[in-house]
Design an enzyme around this catalytic site. Structure first.
Site, short mmCIF file in Angstrom:
data_model
loop_
_atom_site.label_atom_id
_atom_site.label_comp_id
_atom_site.label_asym_id
_atom_site.label_seq_id
_atom_site.Cartn_x
_atom_site.Cartn_y
_atom_site.Cartn_z
N GLY A 67 0.82 -1.21 0.00
CA GLY A 67 0.00 0.00 0.00
C GLY A 67 0.86 1.26 0.00
O GLY A 67 2.09 1.21 -0.13
N LEU A 93 0.02 -2.95 8.70
CA LEU A 93 -0.60 -1.76 8.09
C LEU A 93 -1.78 -2.15 7.23
O LEU A 93 -2.30 -1.33 6.47
CB LEU A 93 0.44 -1.02 7.23
CG LEU A 93 1.54 -0.40 8.07
CD1 LEU A 93 2.89 -0.99 7.70
CD2 LEU A 93 1.58 1.09 7.91
N TYR A 122 -14.76 2.02 10.02
CA TYR A 122 -13.30 2.22 10.09
C TYR A 122 -12.89 2.66 11.49
O TYR A 122 -12.01 2.06 12.11
CB TYR A 122 -12.92 3.27 9.06
CG TYR A 122 -11.44 3.57 8.97
CD1 TYR A 122 -10.55 2.63 8.46
CD2 TYR A 122 -10.93 4.80 9.38
CE1 TYR A 122 -9.18 2.91 8.36
CE2 TYR A 122 -9.58 5.10 9.29
CZ TYR A 122 -8.70 4.14 8.78
OH TYR A 122 -7.36 4.43 8.68
N VAL A 137 -4.88 -11.39 5.23
CA VAL A 137 -4.50 -11.59 6.63
C VAL A 137 -5.70 -12.00 7.50
O VAL A 137 -5.53 -12.38 8.65
CB VAL A 137 -3.78 -10.32 7.19
CG1 VAL A 137 -4.77 -9.19 7.48
CG2 VAL A 137 -2.96 -10.65 8.42
N ALA A 185 -1.06 -0.18 13.13
CA ALA A 185 -1.33 1.12 12.50
C ALA A 185 -2.75 1.55 12.85
O ALA A 185 -3.71 1.18 12.18
CB ALA A 185 -1.16 1.02 10.99
N ASN A 205 -4.98 -12.27 13.94
CA ASN A 205 -4.09 -13.27 13.32
C ASN A 205 -2.62 -12.84 13.43
O ASN A 205 -1.74 -13.67 13.66
CB ASN A 205 -4.46 -13.48 11.85
CG ASN A 205 -5.72 -14.32 11.70
OD1 ASN A 205 -6.06 -15.11 12.57
ND2 ASN A 205 -6.42 -14.15 10.59
N1 LIG Z 1 -2.77 7.24 4.82
C1 LIG Z 1 -3.18 7.82 5.91
O1 LIG Z 1 -3.24 9.07 5.97
C2 LIG Z 1 -3.57 7.00 7.12
C3 LIG Z 1 -4.10 7.68 8.23
C4 LIG Z 1 -4.45 6.95 9.35
C5 LIG Z 1 -4.25 5.57 9.39
N2 LIG Z 1 -3.74 4.94 8.30
C6 LIG Z 1 -3.56 3.47 8.39
O2 LIG Z 1 -2.30 3.09 7.85
C7 LIG Z 1 -2.41 1.83 7.19
C8 LIG Z 1 -1.95 1.98 5.75
O3 LIG Z 1 -2.76 2.94 5.09
P1 LIG Z 1 -2.51 3.39 3.58
O4 LIG Z 1 -2.94 4.79 3.45
O5 LIG Z 1 -1.15 2.97 3.18
O6 LIG Z 1 -3.61 2.49 2.85
P2 LIG Z 1 -3.46 1.50 1.60
O7 LIG Z 1 -4.84 1.06 1.26
O8 LIG Z 1 -2.64 2.12 0.54
O9 LIG Z 1 -2.63 0.30 2.23
C9 LIG Z 1 -3.21 -0.78 2.91
C10 LIG Z 1 -2.59 -2.06 2.36
O10 LIG Z 1 -3.11 -3.18 3.07
C11 LIG Z 1 -3.55 -4.17 2.16
N3 LIG Z 1 -4.63 -4.91 2.82
C12 LIG Z 1 -5.82 -4.44 3.24
N4 LIG Z 1 -6.54 -5.42 3.80
C13 LIG Z 1 -5.78 -6.53 3.75
C14 LIG Z 1 -5.98 -7.88 4.15
N5 LIG Z 1 -7.12 -8.29 4.74
N6 LIG Z 1 -4.98 -8.78 3.93
C15 LIG Z 1 -3.82 -8.40 3.33
N7 LIG Z 1 -3.58 -7.13 2.92
C16 LIG Z 1 -4.55 -6.22 3.12
C17 LIG Z 1 -4.00 -3.39 0.94
O11 LIG Z 1 -4.06 -4.14 -0.25
C18 LIG Z 1 -2.95 -2.28 0.89
O12 LIG Z 1 -1.81 -2.69 0.16
C19 LIG Z 1 -3.87 1.40 7.31
O13 LIG Z 1 -3.99 0.54 8.43
C20 LIG Z 1 -4.59 2.70 7.59
O14 LIG Z 1 -5.78 2.49 8.32
C21 LIG Z 1 -3.42 5.62 7.16
#
Ligand SMILES: NC(=O)c1ccc[n+]([C@@H]2O[C@H](COP(=O)([O-])OP(=O)(O)OC[C@H]3O[C@@H](n4cnc5c(N)ncnc54)[C@H](O)[C@@H]3O)[C@@H](O)[C@H]2O)c1
Length: 306
Positions: free
Chosen positions: A10, A71, A143, A55, A112, A97
């Site tokens: 991600g 993440l 969420y 996951v 995260a 998990n």
């Molecule tokens: N980007 C932000 O500003 C922000 C803010 C607060 C929290 N977060 C948290 O940070 C983390 C990453 O966010 P991001 O912006 O990179 O989002 P993103 O969607 O780009 O990345 C999340 C990654 O997790 C993978 N994923 C999701 N569910 C999955 C599963 N069940 N099994 C395997 N892989 C799975 C997705 O394919 C993706 O590659 C997340 O947990 C998000 O909640 C992000």
């Protein structure tokens, strides 16, 4: 050192993998590509191991990792409408998990979490001790509540099963590799400004955001993971701006004369968001270094090359 990065394909995960590679980690990524992009790791695919896996099913490995970063979670408002149950499941069963894996094989777990655990906050800026104002029945609750469950699970495994855990509360982060269509303000504004269209501002644009450049953010993750701090830590940029100011800055950078277009504010959109990063400064000696101008320029180069 060996690291497992769940959700490593991600936006944030791929930048974290870059940082860990620079520090000579041996890296395994697990991702099911629900919102991630294989291209995010193309430049280093020969240097890491990538396993396509959801996951929400037990992790199909049996080795010990020193550090496990979780993440995995869709994180954009468009996903809240599209796959709410999957989001809830990934942050509860999926995160469990990860915790079970660490309980059985060892390793420090990083969760995260998000500033969304504060909901529409009544105090400003938000400190980690603030317990939040989340609407449990609102459109974002799949969420917000999912992340609160994830934090609770992390605490249970730490207190009752001796798993070594770290929890970060991430505030709005931006930079290269954001999905152009993901519905968040930065990709929306860049996509519209590049097309020389007016930027869509919801409400009157007086709501604020504090935006952290992605490299700063993942350096904060790493600092937290190396520390002994087991309480949640806010990682974000405390410099706050209104959405209208942000729109104007992006129009100026891209020389877009189309201005802005106002639309009604979505339900439960937080009015103000700014991290209190005192804990991160004191305990991790971390604070963001990259200015908004520099971060927007790097992000512009990315969207412009797409
Ligand atoms: N980007 C932000 O500003 C922000 C803010 C607060 C929290 N977060 C948290 O940070 C983390 C990453 O966010 P991001 O912006 O990179 O989002 P993103 O969607 O780009 O990345 C999340 C990654 O997790 C993978 N994923 C999701 N569910 C999955 C599963 N069940 N099994 C395997 N892989 C799975 C997705 O394919 C993706 O590659 C997340 O947990 C998000 O909640 C992000």
């Amino acid at each position: 050192m060996k690291a497992l990065v769940v959700g490593g394909s991600g936006f944030l995960g791929s930048h974290l993998v870059d940082l860990l590679l620079e520090k000579n980690y041996e890296i395994t990524v697990i991702d099911n590509y629900v919102t991630g992009n294989k291209k995010n790791l193309n430049h280093i695919q020969n240097k890491i191991r990538i396993i396509e896996h959801d996951v929400n099913q037990p992790i199909p490995l049996s080795e010990k990792f020193d550090e496990i970063y979780n993440l995995a979670s869709p994180a954009s408002p468009i996903d809240f409408e599209r796959i709410p149950l999957f989001i809830l499941e990934t942050n509860s069963k999926g995160h469990q998990n990860v915790l079970e894996y660490a309980k059985n094989h060892g390793g420090r777990v990083f969760f995260a979490s998000t500033s969304e655990v504060y909901g529409d906050p009544e105090i400003h800026p938000q400190q980690e001790d603030y317990r939040g104002n989340v609407n449990i029945n609102g459109p974002r609750s799949c969420y917000d509540e999912a992340k609160r469950i994830g934090e609770t699970l992390t605490t249970i495994y730490r207190l009752h099963y001796g798993v070594d855990t770290r929890t970060v509360r991430i505030f709005n982060t931006y930079g290269p590799r954001m999905r152009p269509e993901d519905g968040r303000v930065i990709p929306n504004f860049f996509t519209q400004a590049l097309a020389k269209k007016p930027l869509t501002v919801y409400g009157d644009g007086s709501q604020t955001r504090s935006l952290c450049y992605v490299r700063d953010e993942v350096e904060g993750f790493y600092a937290l993971m190396q520390s002994s701090e087991t309480r949640p830590v806010n990682i974000g940029n405390p410099s706050e701006m209104t959405i209208l100011e942000l729109a104007q800055a992006i129009n100026k950078l891209l020389k877009n004369d189309a201005g802005v277009e106002f639309k009604p504010l979505p339900k439960d959109d937080p009015q103000r968001r700014r991290p209190d990063i005192t804990r991160a400064k004191q305990v991790l000696k971390w604070q963001p270094r990259i200015s908004l101008d520099e971060g927007l320029q790097k992000t512009f180069e990315y969207f412009n090359s797409k």
